[in-house]
Design a protein around this motif. Structure first.
Motif, short mmCIF file in Angstrom:
data_model
loop_
_atom_site.label_atom_id
_atom_site.label_comp_id
_atom_site.label_asym_id
_atom_site.label_seq_id
_atom_site.Cartn_x
_atom_site.Cartn_y
_atom_site.Cartn_z
N GLU A 1 4.48 -19.14 31.86
CA GLU A 1 5.88 -19.48 32.11
C GLU A 1 6.37 -18.88 33.43
O GLU A 1 7.24 -19.46 34.09
CB GLU A 1 6.76 -19.00 30.96
CG GLU A 1 6.58 -19.77 29.66
CD GLU A 1 6.94 -21.24 29.80
OE1 GLU A 1 7.62 -21.61 30.78
OE2 GLU A 1 6.55 -22.03 28.92
N PRO B 1 10.13 -25.13 31.16
CA PRO B 1 9.54 -24.21 30.17
C PRO B 1 9.03 -24.98 28.95
O PRO B 1 9.63 -25.97 28.52
CB PRO B 1 10.73 -23.31 29.79
CG PRO B 1 11.68 -23.41 30.93
CD PRO B 1 11.53 -24.80 31.46
N TYR C 1 11.89 -19.79 25.54
CA TYR C 1 12.28 -19.27 26.87
C TYR C 1 13.75 -18.86 26.82
O TYR C 1 14.65 -19.66 27.10
CB TYR C 1 12.06 -20.35 27.92
CG TYR C 1 12.10 -19.85 29.35
CD1 TYR C 1 11.02 -19.18 29.91
CD2 TYR C 1 13.22 -20.07 30.14
CE1 TYR C 1 11.06 -18.75 31.22
CE2 TYR C 1 13.27 -19.64 31.45
CZ TYR C 1 12.19 -18.98 31.98
OH TYR C 1 12.23 -18.54 33.28
#
Length: 711
Positions: A228, A79, A83
């Motif tokens: 993501e 990430p 996150y």
């Protein structure tokens, strides 16, 4: 005397003329064949003696070297923005049933994890329908654990999604009564559908079910704001989805056995699958019973609404359009045109090669070292992999019972008026091998029977064979797909292999041929395929070499990524080293990157790459470098189960998952140990000095080099 001398001169002249004619014919043959079917006795003798004395063959960079344009690309699926970890107080549970073969299962599981993250839900381990215990598999395994490592899957995704093995006890009974809503999403379903349609019902009922049949449940290309989620797909496919240990061990052993021959090897996946051939209408490329089997399956797909075309189509036009696979014979000719010698080791991947050994005969004639899993493994190794299974009755052909004399007389008396014609001659006897195969029904019936218990078990076994082939194909020095980017909506085996090779080692030699262009080339020399002209061979070389570099890369991004993200996980799951020249970026009509667009790699990746390049270049490192590792703190427990090497701080907040070793053949060699760990509690000062928390993920490999250790 004069007469005799004239005869000698005439004989000498005729002999010289014959030698000149022979040389002219040999030169013409050489230039016309363009080296496609050349045989050099000296070269063959040298190769034979090299194999006898155990020396390694030379590795041609033109045939096996890395692609320089992609050497700066490194895998990086961590990430890169804020996150947050998943919360146990989420919106509910998602359970799923996954149908299909190996490639559909793998793609579907990645989408399921992504959907669970999108909806903030807990994922129940998916149920793989091909490997249920009702299919007759080993009683020690079931469903997901038949193919993948369940514990590794759950542990690797603890910071992405909460995964449980089953629903809570108070919800199991309600599921059996079908009280929870179920959905059958398509492979191209958008995220908005889940947010607007599925999420409200999930919050209301706390449990929803998904039934996946198309090899996925989420569209391949997502908006840039969801990058993501794309990286999560990569972490699932390339890190969390590890095969169970028995499969991994046998797969790595197969690779070692191929490497032991002392030369690189090429993996080839024909892509000859009955389902795909029927979908595209490629029946006429085969003969006899195989054509009927393809047409029967195509008729089924038309009735089911999968195919919206006529039953009979011109397969040759489909082939010219690039919609049919390259036949093994054509692939052999392409590889010989590229310059691969007849003794090249080719690994044949794929649990199903429709057409059987008949279609492989030309390829085997051109490359004698054509091997598959049955050539590398024993039956005992396969039996240990499958596990103990209960006995299932064999599908043996039972001939119709013989008629008694009374029945024959009754049939004679019931016949028509006399005089009666002579009875027809007796039918040809039906041999046993014509009835035992999976195609035997077509000789006596127009309806395909339901799969028997043995057929269901064999379908489950195919998952294991595909897993072994997947490991070998990813590790191969070169990979050639027979059928990828087929234009269907389903993921295919070859594209998944190409995607993982692109992620792990973008510079590895992966061919991306354009079947439409190759069909045009083959049509030029269809009548003389084994002796093409020189310009034809040059055209083939140019195309296949272009398929390795940016041209093939862009074409793969353009045609394959919209169908399956895992077939081309760039630029989202990759980074580029700062020392490399930034390529000219190319975007499509929708603003999506077709080439370029990768972020710059973090410093710890670049340091690792520099260390690896120094290792491969010099073979030895400085004393100062090795001295840094002499001061590593040792673990408290002094047992020798880790090979006598003490791992630093394994017990302080880190869970040791396993190790892999790669040895170099010398008395004074370097050991490379890959330690898998979780970073749920990084309390030891050693780990904090080594790298920061945000640079470590629970699935990342940390390499320790113990220098100059003598065994």
């Amino acid at each position: 005397m004069v007469f005799k001398s004239k005869i000698k001169w005439v004989a000498l002249f005729v002999l010289a003329l014959s030698m000149g004619s022979l040389l002219v014919h040999l030169s013409i043959t050489k230039f016309s064949a363009a080296g496609l079917v050349q045989y050099s006795p000296l070269a063959a003798l040298r190769q034979d003696f090299a194999s006898l004395i155990g020396t390694q063959g030379s590795r041609s960079k033109k045939l096996w070297g890395n692609v320089k344009a992609f050497e700066s690309l490194q895998p990086y699926a961590n990430p890169r923005t804020n996150y947050p970890a998943p919360n146990e107080e989420n919106n509910g549970f998602i359970y799923a049933k996954v149908f299909g073969g190996f490639e559909k299962i793998r793609s579907s599981i990645c989408d399921l994890v992504t959907i669970s993250r999108l909806l903030n839900a807990t994922l129940v381990i998916p149920e793989i329908q091909e490997s249920l215990r009702s299919k007759g598999i080993s009683y020690k395994l079931k469903s997901f654990s038949y193919l993948y490592n369940e514990e590794q899957f759950i542990a690797s995704l603890t910071r992405d999604v909460i995964i449980v093995k089953s629903l809570p006890e108070n919800l199991k009974a309600a599921r059996k009564r079908n009280e929870f809503p179920t959905f059958k999403p398509k492979v191209s379903t958008s995220p908005n559908y889940y947010i607007q349609e599925v999420l409200p019902k999930l919050k209301r009922t706390q449990v929803i079910g998904l039934i996946l049949t198309d090899g996925g449940c989420l569209q391949s290309i997502l908006p840039p704001s969801m990058s993501e989620l794309q990286r999560l797909r990569c972490r699932v496919a390339f890190h969390a989805l590890q095969f169970r240990p028995e499969i991994e061990i046998l797969g790595r052993l197969m690779v070692e056995r191929l490497r032991a021959w002392g030369q690189p090897f090429l993996a080839y996946h024909p892509g000859l699958v009955r389902e795909t051939l029927a979908y595209h209408g490629c029946a006429e490329l085969f003969q006899d019973v195989h054509t009927e089997l393809i047409q029967y399956r195509r008729a089924q797909m038309i009735r089911q609404g999968i195919v919206n075309e006529e039953l009979s189509v011109d397969s040759h036009l489909r082939r010219d359009n690039g919609s049919c696979p390259l036949m093994p014979e054509e692939v052999g000719i392409l590889l010989r045109a590229m310059g691969y010698p007849p003794k090249t080791i080719i690994y044949l991947a794929g649990s199903e090669t429709f057409g059987g050994q008949r279609v492989l005969i030309p390829l085997r004639a051109m490359f004698s070292n054509l091997v598959d899993r049955t050539s590398l493994c024993s039956q005992k190794e396969f039996s240990d992999l499958i596990g103990p299974e209960t006995s299932v009755p064999q599908d043996l052909f039972q001939p119709p019972p013989a008629k008694s004399e009374k029945q024959l007389k009754e049939e004679w008396n019931k016949a028509g008026p006399r005089p009666r014609p002579l009875p027809p001659p007796p039918d040809r006897p039906i041999y046993l091998h014509e009835k035992e195969g999976w195609y035997g029904w077509i000789t006596e019936s127009d309806t395909e029977p339901s799969p028997s218990a043995m057929d269901l078990r064999n379908q489950a076994h195919r998952l294991l064979w595909d897993a072994l082939d997947y490991i070998v194909s990813v590790e191969a020095d070169a990979f050639f797909p027979g059928f990828h980017n087929d234009g269907s909506k389903w993921p295919d085996f070859a594209s998944l292999v190409m995607g993982q090779r692109l992620y792990e080692s973008a510079a590895s030699r992966t061919y991306r041929p354009d079947r439409k262009l190759l069909a045009e080339l083959f049509n030029i020399t269809r009548e003389n395929m084994y002796h093409p002209k020189h310009n034809w061979t040059v055209s083939v070389k140019e195309h296949l070499n272009r398929s390795l570099d940016e041209n093939g890369f862009i074409r793969q991004s353009l045609f394959s990524k919209p169908v399956s993200f895992l077939s081309h996980p760039l630029p989202e799951c990759s980074c580029r080293t700062s020392s490399a020249t930034v390529p000219n970026e190319l975007k499509g009509k929708n603003g999506r990157f077709l080439y370029g667009g990768e972020d710059e790699c973090p410093k710890w990746i670049q340091r690792g790459q520099e260390a690896g390049s120094l290792e491969s270049a010099g073979g030895k490192t400085d004393d100062s470098e090795s001295s840094d590792y002499d001061e590593l703190p040792e673990s408290d427990d002094g047992d020798s189960k880790n090979g006598g090497i003490q791992f630093p701080a394994i017990s302080s907040g880190l869970k040791f998952l396993g190790e892999k070793r790669r040895f170099k053949k010398s008395s004074n060699y370097r050991k490379e140990i890959l330690v898998y760990f979780h970073t749920s509690d990084i309390s030891n000062k050693f780990w904090k000095d080594l790298c920061s928390e945000d640079e470590i993920t629970r699935h990342r490999r940390v390499r320790f080099f113990i220098m100059d250790e003598v065994v």
